[in-house]
Design an enzyme around this catalytic site. Structure first.
Site, PDB file in Angstrom:
ATOM      1  N   CYS A 162      -4.019   4.892  -8.575  1.00 39.43           N
ATOM      2  CA  CYS A 162      -3.339   5.887  -7.747  1.00 39.43           C
ATOM      3  C   CYS A 162      -2.879   7.131  -8.499  1.00 39.43           C
ATOM      4  O   CYS A 162      -2.388   8.075  -7.879  1.00 39.43           O
ATOM      5  CB  CYS A 162      -2.152   5.234  -7.049  1.00 39.43           C
ATOM      6  SG  CYS A 162      -2.569   3.702  -6.212  1.00 39.43           S
ATOM      7  N   HIS A 287       6.050   9.155  -4.583  1.00 31.99           N
ATOM      8  CA  HIS A 287       4.886   8.278  -4.444  1.00 31.99           C
ATOM      9  C   HIS A 287       5.071   7.425  -3.196  1.00 31.99           C
ATOM     10  O   HIS A 287       4.141   7.263  -2.412  1.00 31.99           O
ATOM     11  CB  HIS A 287       4.717   7.421  -5.695  1.00 31.99           C
ATOM     12  CG  HIS A 287       3.450   6.648  -5.738  1.00 31.99           C
ATOM     13  ND1 HIS A 287       2.210   7.251  -5.652  1.00 31.99           N
ATOM     14  CD2 HIS A 287       3.207   5.315  -5.844  1.00 31.99           C
ATOM     15  CE1 HIS A 287       1.265   6.319  -5.710  1.00 31.99           C
ATOM     16  NE2 HIS A 287       1.846   5.144  -5.819  1.00 31.99           N
ATOM     17  N   HIS A 321      -2.000   5.972   2.196  1.00 31.85           N
ATOM     18  CA  HIS A 321      -2.100   6.031   0.736  1.00 31.85           C
ATOM     19  C   HIS A 321      -3.576   6.193   0.389  1.00 31.85           C
ATOM     20  O   HIS A 321      -4.364   5.271   0.543  1.00 31.85           O
ATOM     21  CB  HIS A 321      -1.531   4.759   0.120  1.00 31.85           C
ATOM     22  CG  HIS A 321      -1.449   4.795  -1.372  1.00 31.85           C
ATOM     23  ND1 HIS A 321      -1.943   5.837  -2.139  1.00 31.85           N
ATOM     24  CD2 HIS A 321      -0.918   3.912  -2.262  1.00 31.85           C
ATOM     25  CE1 HIS A 321      -1.727   5.599  -3.406  1.00 31.85           C
ATOM     26  NE2 HIS A 321      -1.104   4.432  -3.520  1.00 31.85           N
TER      27      HIS A 321
END
Length: 398
Positions: A162, A287, A321
């Site tokens: 990520c 995040h 995400h």
């Protein structure tokens, strides 16, 4: 930082669940009511509908490309690149094809194409005509954009889960500051596939409904897809990449270091590199995956660095995400919040409004909230499996 070492994000192309292009994405991002951006579908998980950040618009035909470069990831990249194609062409004409680099981040590359091809091979012993093993190579996205742009400078793809495309922007800045190239096409892309959705499902980390970051009721992420590309140069543009920080705490293969020590160090590096203090940060894009451990760690890191008074939000309830593309897509949302936004509209934090009493009380940006002036400095966090942490700090030009 200004002067010859300054690096600017001159042009932006973006596609995600919020829309295609700067205008569509900004309109959906700053709405005062929640954008209907997530799709409830069981396409990838038959019999188990999940909320996903799917790009539902038709994707470009890639039949003009060599077979190894055809795939959903690269189709998303073409949508984003078309938005900066003219500016990139002008940069190539000005600097030369060998002085323009491509640095991208991804995690899936062409795994989705392999998933579709494998059942055919199992049944017939033959791979389908539209499949080539090169589609799943991690370097395919950067090769594709190099071909699209007609450039022959350095080109590579980063894959650190990520944090991938956030690290791609930092790598681009280093190339520019070293004088190795004069322009970089930087960003990332990731596409939905069974591999990632079922993988996160196996970790019991996905939510069947819109995710609920930092809530006491949070129960997992929404996987998404998309692409974002920047044309980065040393020539002045609307937003500077003023600083960045990268750490690797290697605490656990999938769980973050619980006190946020690696995240705190990355935030500190970004502030130091930009030459500003924590009080100068106007907004933080979190995040914010809506998983119990990540949100807990990140809230502690924010409290220890920028404090509890700075507006913050997680935008993953709008985009999903997007994994390897998340750093670039969220950088794009920060870019939109800084460029041509004189009232300082803040990306809102969509959740149920029920804070976790075990976590520091962060100041979540409410829908429709405005800073009242243009944002001067913005942080964006990307925290990945394995403790790979990347933080970007953006500064307004002028």
């Amino acid at each position: 930082m200004t002067g010859p070492q300054a690096v600017f994000l001159n042009e932006l192309g973006v596609v995600c669940a919020l829309g295609n292009g700067r205008r569509q994405v900004a309109q959906a991002l700053f709405r005062s009511d929640v954008a209907a951006s997530l799709t409830i579908t069981d396409t990838w998980t038959p019999g188990r509908p999940l909320a996903l950040g799917e790009v539902t618009m038709p994707l470009p035909d890639l039949s003009d490309c060599p077979l190894p470069l055809r795939g959903r990831n690269n189709a998303l990249l073409r949508l984003a690149f078309d938005q900066i194609r003219a500016a990139t062409g002008a940069a190539v004409a000005r600097y030369g094809a060998h002085r323009v680099a491509v640095i991208l981040g991804t995690s899936t590359s062409g795994i989705g194409e392999s998933e579709q091809a494998l059942p055919v091979w199992r049944c017939s012993g033959q791979w389908p005509d539209g499949f080539h093993y090169g589609q799943q190579e991690i370097g395919a996205p950067s090769r594709f954009i190099a071909v699209e742009a007609g450039v022959c400078g350095p080109a590579w793809t980063l894959s650190t889960a990520c944090s991938s495309s956030a690290k791609a922007l930092a790598s681009a800045a280093r190339l520019l500051r070293a004088g190795i190239v004069d322009a970089v096409i930087a960003g990332g892309a990731d596409s939905l596939c069974r591999f990632t959705i079922n993988g996160f499902s196996a970790l019991e980390s996905v939510s069947a409904t819109r995710c609920n970051p930092f809530s006491r009721n949070r129960n997992g992420i929404n996987i998404g897809e998309g692409a974002a590309l920047f044309l980065m140069t040393r020539e002045p543009g609307p937003v500077r990449l003023a600083g960045w920080g990268e750490t690797a705490d290697a605490h656990h293969i999938s769980s973050p270091e619980p006190q946020g020590l690696g995240a705190i160090a990355a935030i500190g590096q970004a502030l130091s590199r930009a030459g500003i203090g924590a009080d100068d940060v106007d907004y933080v894009n979190l995040h914010g995956t809506a998983t119990p451990q990540n949100d807990a760690m990140e809230s502690r890191a924010v409290a220890a660095t920028v404090g509890l008074d700075t507006p913050v939000s997680s935008t993953k309830a709008l985009t999903g995400h997007t994994l390897g593309a998340a750093g670039a897509i969220e950088a794009a949302l920060c870019w939109l919040a800084m460029a041509d936004n004189p009232d300082g509209r803040l990306p809102p934090h969509w959740w149920d409004g029920q804070p976790d009493p075990e976590l520091p009380a962060l100041r979540f940006a409410a829908p429709g909230e405005r800073a009242g002036a243009s944002l001067r400095h913005v942080l964006s966090h990307s925290f990945a499996f394995g403790g790979s942490n990347a933080v970007l700090l953006f500064g307004a030009n002028g």
